[in-house]
Design a protein around this motif. Structure first.
Motif, PDB file in Angstrom:
ATOM      1  N   GLN A  36     -11.701  -9.541  -0.942  1.00 17.09           N
ATOM      2  CA  GLN A  36     -11.912  -8.687   0.238  1.00 17.09           C
ATOM      3  C   GLN A  36     -11.736  -7.213  -0.108  1.00 17.09           C
ATOM      4  N   ASN A  37     -11.690  -6.920  -1.419  1.00 10.34           N
ATOM      5  CA  ASN A  37     -11.529  -5.537  -1.875  1.00 10.34           C
ATOM      6  C   ASN A  37     -10.178  -4.956  -1.477  1.00 10.34           C
ATOM      7  N   ARG A  38      -9.140  -5.759  -1.473  1.00  8.52           N
ATOM      8  CA  ARG A  38      -7.793  -5.301  -1.177  1.00  8.52           C
ATOM      9  C   ARG A  38      -6.953  -5.399  -2.437  1.00  8.52           C
ATOM     10  N   VAL A  39      -5.738  -4.872  -2.389  1.00  8.31           N
ATOM     11  CA  VAL A  39      -4.839  -4.975  -3.546  1.00  8.31           C
ATOM     12  C   VAL A  39      -4.162  -6.339  -3.548  1.00  8.31           C
ATOM     13  N   GLY A  40      -3.734  -6.781  -2.373  1.00  7.93           N
ATOM     14  CA  GLY A  40      -3.104  -8.094  -2.283  1.00  7.93           C
ATOM     15  C   GLY A  40      -1.604  -8.050  -2.479  1.00  7.93           C
ATOM     16  N   PRO A  41      -0.929  -9.169  -2.212  1.00  9.91           N
ATOM     17  CA  PRO A  41       0.532  -9.206  -2.269  1.00  9.91           C
ATOM     18  C   PRO A  41       1.042  -9.216  -3.696  1.00  9.91           C
ATOM     19  N   PRO A  42       2.296  -8.776  -3.919  1.00  3.15           N
ATOM     20  CA  PRO A  42       2.900  -8.876  -5.259  1.00  3.15           C
ATOM     21  C   PRO A  42       3.231 -10.319  -5.608  1.00  3.15           C
TER      22      PRO A  42
ATOM     23  N   VAL B  34      -4.309  -2.223  14.442  1.00  2.89           N
ATOM     24  CA  VAL B  34      -5.287  -3.097  13.794  1.00  2.89           C
ATOM     25  C   VAL B  34      -5.861  -2.408  12.556  1.00  2.89           C
ATOM     26  N   ALA B  35      -6.059  -1.077  12.657  1.00  2.00           N
ATOM     27  CA  ALA B  35      -6.596  -0.339  11.508  1.00  2.00           C
ATOM     28  C   ALA B  35      -5.655  -0.428  10.324  1.00  2.00           C
ATOM     29  N   SER B  36      -4.338  -0.426  10.590  1.00  2.00           N
ATOM     30  CA  SER B  36      -3.394  -0.485   9.470  1.00  2.00           C
ATOM     31  C   SER B  36      -3.373  -1.865   8.823  1.00  2.00           C
ATOM     32  N   LEU B  37      -3.958  -2.854   9.472  1.00  2.00           N
ATOM     33  CA  LEU B  37      -4.023  -4.200   8.884  1.00  2.00           C
ATOM     34  C   LEU B  37      -5.322  -4.412   8.100  1.00  2.00           C
ATOM     35  N   THR B  38      -6.243  -3.463   8.164  1.00  2.00           N
ATOM     36  CA  THR B  38      -7.540  -3.629   7.502  1.00  2.00           C
ATOM     37  C   THR B  38      -7.417  -3.405   5.992  1.00  2.00           C
ATOM     38  N   PRO B  39      -8.445  -3.819   5.224  1.00  2.00           N
ATOM     39  CA  PRO B  39      -8.403  -3.617   3.771  1.00  2.00           C
ATOM     40  C   PRO B  39      -8.213  -2.148   3.359  1.00  2.00           C
ATOM     41  N   ARG B  40      -8.577  -1.209   4.229  1.00  2.00           N
ATOM     42  CA  ARG B  40      -8.429   0.219   3.885  1.00  2.00           C
ATOM     43  C   ARG B  40      -6.973   0.554   3.586  1.00  2.00           C
ATOM     44  N   TYR B  41      -6.052   0.045   4.394  1.00  2.00           N
ATOM     45  CA  TYR B  41      -4.624   0.320   4.180  1.00  2.00           C
ATOM     46  C   TYR B  41      -3.909  -0.859   3.540  1.00  2.00           C
ATOM     47  N   ASP B  42      -4.399  -2.079   3.817  1.00  2.00           N
ATOM     48  CA  ASP B  42      -3.906  -3.305   3.178  1.00  2.00           C
ATOM     49  C   ASP B  42      -2.383  -3.405   3.127  1.00  2.00           C
ATOM     50  N   GLU B  44      -0.684  -5.977   3.350  1.00  2.00           N
ATOM     51  CA  GLU B  44      -0.183  -7.205   2.728  1.00  2.00           C
ATOM     52  C   GLU B  44       0.431  -6.874   1.367  1.00  2.00           C
ATOM     53  N   ARG B  45       0.118  -5.695   0.828  1.00  2.00           N
ATOM     54  CA  ARG B  45       0.783  -5.203  -0.380  1.00  2.00           C
ATOM     55  C   ARG B  45       2.294  -5.247  -0.226  1.00  2.00           C
ATOM     56  N   PHE B  46       2.778  -4.937   0.990  1.00  2.00           N
ATOM     57  CA  PHE B  46       4.222  -4.907   1.243  1.00  2.00           C
ATOM     58  C   PHE B  46       4.703  -6.210   1.860  1.00  2.00           C
ATOM     59  N   GLY B  47       3.820  -7.207   1.885  1.00  2.00           N
ATOM     60  CA  GLY B  47       4.222  -8.508   2.423  1.00  2.00           C
ATOM     61  C   GLY B  47       4.078  -8.608   3.924  1.00  2.00           C
TER      62      GLY B  47
END
Lengths: 312, 153
Positions: A36-42, B34-42, B44-47
């Protein structure tokens, strides 16, 4: 006795499976994010989720049936852990094996769905009940093509024991190609079993909150999530053991690594499929399974029957 | 602080699951959430994951002033969440009632109804501000749990 306990509790039993399940959950989520072009979880994300859920409060609705509500996740967990004992992963040996274990594995993999149904039903929430009913409706659609395509492969190998199937295909690697239709069907129906997109209809969070898991929190939710992770690993391992058990041709350690790589490939294929296809409606899903997958699985059965005659 | 407790704090900081609840906002803050949940900010990097069920969530993201009609529902959602739980008020209206303060149908900010752990002002609060607020909330979690540490003699 000690050997049996070791294989049940440590390898390839409980401990190995918990760690493998969480690691493969990371692989799945990371691949999903990258697609999805995201970084993803650690890498430690599934572990952090699991530990956090263990430390949370356990809530239960007053109207729920406490026995069923608490026992359903345990049953689901126990049955998926048992599956792995019968899958050959150390050369051609599984920890336990008997003629007909492939049938038992297929039924053990059905128990989690039924346990989710019971847990969801007895939690008495409207959303959980809707999700449970959907889960069972879906079960009737994907189970038939899944069983037919896996048993078609067993038919060609002329055995109901996974270990003997593995030996047969390790001796005749080229025969795996005959099962490619069955492999594709198994991969698609496995998505239904794992309740992942496009078949995540039971837990569609945009429609019915979280399906059967709506009322679960804390330790029981952690157990349910772990069950689904292990189910993914066990399902992928079953696919590997039935459709391309090439790992068994190598020496034990190398073979085990090859086996893990094959499981990884199957998991990546599952995440690819769930990324590119959006959720179907329940009626579309059932139409698709009965109109397309079942005839294809029948074709695979017929092909294997003819081949069996031609090859022997 | 014992090892188990340390690990638990670490896990809580690394895996905040959020649930989004509109308590009567004009939708601008909701769009930013909702925008902060999109791939632009992603995030999920922080869990951070968005959950559908309040039973699964750790952080309740509220946007908008508490209207008299939503009050009961807000309390109910809050009570359905499992401990430990946190509430974040997103947007000026959620912090204080904003321009709606004093209206006949408005009770005030989120903290007029349920306890709030973090306030994120802005009209609307931008995704970066929301992420900053959530990170600050989690960092405060670390320091408060360390403060409980018994002093060595």
């Amino acid at each position: 006795m000690a050997g049996t306990l070791f294989s049940i509790l440590i390898f390839p039993g409980l401990l190995f499976l918990c760690i493998a399940g969480l690691i493969f959950e990371y692989v799945d989520r990371k691949a999903y994010a990258r697609l999805q072009n995201r970084v993803g979880p650690p890498w430690f994300q599934p572990f952090a989720d699991f530990i956090k859920l263990l430390g949370k409060e356990n809530l239960m609705p007053c109207a729920a049936n406490p026995t069923m509500f608490n026992l359903a996740p345990l049953f689901a967990f126990a049955s998926v852990v048992t599956v792995f004992l019968y899958i050959p992963l150390w050369q051609t040996k599984s920890s336990f094996s008997f003629d007909g274990d492939i049938i038992m594995i297929l039924y053990l993999l059905t128990i989690p769905t039924l346990a989710f149904f019971i847990g969801g039903w007895y939690s008495t929430s409207l959303f959980a009940r809707l999700g449970s009913v959907r889960a069972v409706t879906q079960l009737f659609a994907y189970e038939v093509p899944l069983f037919m395509s896996i048993l078609a492969s067993a038919l060609l190998a002329d055995s109901w024991s996974l270990q003997k199937i593995a030996v047969y295909y390790a001796q005749h690697p080229a025969y795996c190609l005959f099962n490619s239709v069955g492999f594709a069907i198994t991969l698609i129906t496995l998505l239904g079993k794992l309740e992942k997109a496009p078949f995540d209809i039971p837990e569609a969070e945009t429609e019915i909150v979280a399906g059967p898991f709506t009322e679960y929190s804390g330790k029981l939710l952690a157990l349910l999530r772990l069950t689904i992770d292990i189910e993914m690993v066990a399902g992928a391992a079953l696919v590997v053991a039935v459709f391309f058990p090439f790992a068994l041709m190598f020496s034990p350690v190398v073979g085990f690594i090859v086996f893990l790589i094959e499981v990884l490939v199957v998991v990546l294929l599952l995440s690819l499929l769930r990324t590119i296809i959006a959720r179907l409606r329940i009626d579309q899903m059932i139409d698709f399974c009965w109109k397309w997958l079942v005839p294809l699985a029948l074709f695979q059965l017929l092909l294997n029957l003819i081949l069996k005659g031609a090859l022997s | 602080m014992s090892l188990a407790k340390k690990m638990m704090t670490w896990a809580r900081i690394k895996s905040p699951w959020v649930i989004h609840f509109n308590t009567g906002a004009c939708n601008a803050c909701d769009i930013e959430i909702v925008a902060s949940l999109t791939p632009r900010y992603d995030i999920e990097r922080f869990g951070v994951q968005l959950k559908g069920s309040p039973r699964h969530a750790d952080v309740l993201l509220c946007s908008g002033p508490v209207t008299r009609q939503i009050e009961d529902r807000l309390v109910r959602i809050y009570e359905q969440m499992a401990e430990p739980k946190f509430v974040v008020a997103i947007g000026t209206c959620a912090c204080s009632g904003g321009v709606f303060n004093g209206c006949y149908n408005i009770k005030g900010g989120i903290n007029s109804t349920i306890p709030v752990s973090a306030f994120i002002p802005g009209c609307p609060a931008s995704p970066k501000a929301i992420m900053d607020g959530v990170v600050k909330l989690l960092m405060s979690l670390e320091s408060t749990e360390e403060a409980e540490k018994p002093k060595s003699p």
